[in-house]
Write a protein that holds these residues in place. Structure first.
Motif, short mmCIF file in Angstrom:
data_model
loop_
_atom_site.label_atom_id
_atom_site.label_comp_id
_atom_site.label_asym_id
_atom_site.label_seq_id
_atom_site.Cartn_x
_atom_site.Cartn_y
_atom_site.Cartn_z
N VAL A 171 0.87 -1.17 0.00
CA VAL A 171 0.00 0.00 0.00
C VAL A 171 0.91 1.22 0.00
CG1 VAL A 171 -1.70 1.34 1.30
CG2 VAL A 171 -1.91 -1.16 1.17
N HIS A 172 0.73 2.08 -0.99
CA HIS A 172 1.49 3.32 -1.10
C HIS A 172 0.60 4.44 -0.56
CE1 HIS A 172 4.70 1.51 -3.50
NE2 HIS A 172 3.73 0.78 -4.03
N VAL A 173 1.04 5.05 0.54
CA VAL A 173 0.26 6.09 1.21
C VAL A 173 0.87 7.45 0.87
CG1 VAL A 173 -0.52 7.01 3.42
CG2 VAL A 173 -0.30 4.53 3.10
N VAL A 174 0.04 8.34 0.32
CA VAL A 174 0.49 9.69 -0.02
C VAL A 174 -0.28 10.66 0.87
CG1 VAL A 174 0.90 11.34 -1.88
CG2 VAL A 174 0.75 8.89 -2.41
N ASP A 175 0.41 11.15 1.90
CA ASP A 175 -0.22 12.06 2.87
C ASP A 175 0.87 12.90 3.52
OD1 ASP A 175 -1.53 13.10 5.33
OD2 ASP A 175 -3.14 11.73 4.76
N PRO A 176 0.68 14.22 3.59
CA PRO A 176 1.71 15.06 4.20
C PRO A 176 1.87 14.86 5.70
CG PRO A 176 -0.22 16.38 3.64
CD PRO A 176 -0.44 15.00 3.10
N ASP A 177 0.89 14.25 6.34
CA ASP A 177 0.95 13.99 7.78
C ASP A 177 1.69 12.66 8.00
OD1 ASP A 177 0.56 13.42 10.46
OD2 ASP A 177 -1.58 13.91 10.43
N ARG A 178 2.91 12.75 8.46
CA ARG A 178 3.74 11.55 8.65
C ARG A 178 3.06 10.53 9.57
NH1 ARG A 178 9.72 10.79 8.43
NH2 ARG A 178 10.07 8.82 9.49
N ALA A 179 2.28 11.02 10.53
CA ALA A 179 1.60 10.12 11.46
C ALA A 179 0.60 9.22 10.73
CB ALA A 179 0.89 10.92 12.54
N ILE A 180 0.02 9.70 9.65
CA ILE A 180 -0.91 8.87 8.87
C ILE A 180 -0.16 7.70 8.25
CG2 ILE A 180 -2.46 8.80 6.87
CD1 ILE A 180 -3.66 10.35 9.19
N GLY A 181 0.95 7.99 7.58
CA GLY A 181 1.76 6.92 6.97
C GLY A 181 2.27 5.94 8.00
N ASP A 182 2.74 6.46 9.14
CA ASP A 182 3.22 5.58 10.21
C ASP A 182 2.09 4.71 10.76
OD1 ASP A 182 5.71 6.73 9.87
OD2 ASP A 182 5.61 7.96 11.70
N GLY A 183 0.92 5.31 10.91
CA GLY A 183 -0.24 4.56 11.42
C GLY A 183 -0.66 3.45 10.47
N PHE A 184 -0.66 3.76 9.17
CA PHE A 184 -0.98 2.74 8.17
C PHE A 184 0.04 1.61 8.24
CE2 PHE A 184 -3.93 5.71 6.63
CZ PHE A 184 -4.68 5.18 5.61
N ALA A 185 1.31 1.95 8.37
CA ALA A 185 2.37 0.94 8.43
C ALA A 185 2.16 0.01 9.62
CB ALA A 185 3.74 1.60 8.49
#
Length: 130
Positions: free
Chosen positions: A8-22
């Motif tokens: 899943v490639h997450v494109v979001d300026p909020d790093r916490a969103i990408g970290d949460g998805f991971a």
């Protein structure tokens, strides 16, 4: 959950969103790559575009917008699974995205199960337990 090679490639300026998805998706055996903006994902896209994947895009990106990024990616790869994250109530944007069958829409904030259900409904992963 079926654990195929899937990213899943997450494109979001909020790093916490990408970290949460991971963190969330790693519990299901799914790899996650995060990008802060559209320009960064486009830079790396030639190396990853052939992967079995899904792209999760924040609608309100700095620079190139989420919908504009989606248009470019879908044009380059027919059938690409895309999920648009909408953080503000935008009925017009949600309606447009839902009319395009390959684009799912998730409104923020959402519970983790919403993302998993969207991936299952698009036949990207197979859910065997809740």
């Amino acid at each position: 959950m079926k654990r195929d090679a899937f990213t899943v490639h997450v494109v979001d300026p909020d790093r916490a969103i990408g970290d949460g998805f991971a963190v969330l998706l790693s519990t299901y055996g799914i790899a996650v790559c995060s990008y802060p903006d559209a320009e960064t994902v486009l830079e790396f896209w030639p190396q990853v575009s052939a992967q079995r994947c899904c792209v999760v895009v924040e609608a309100d990106l700095p620079g190139l917008s989420g919908p504009a990024l989606i248009q470019r990616l879908v044009k380059e790869r027919d059938g690409l699974a895309v999920i648009l994250l909408v953080s503000t109530a935008s009925p017009e944007l949600i309606d447009i995205a839902r009319r395009l069958s390959q684009i799912g829409v998730i409104e923020k904030p959402f519970v983790h199960r919403t993302l998993i259900d969207e991936l299952v409904s698009r036949h990207l992963i197979t859910d065997v337990a809740s």
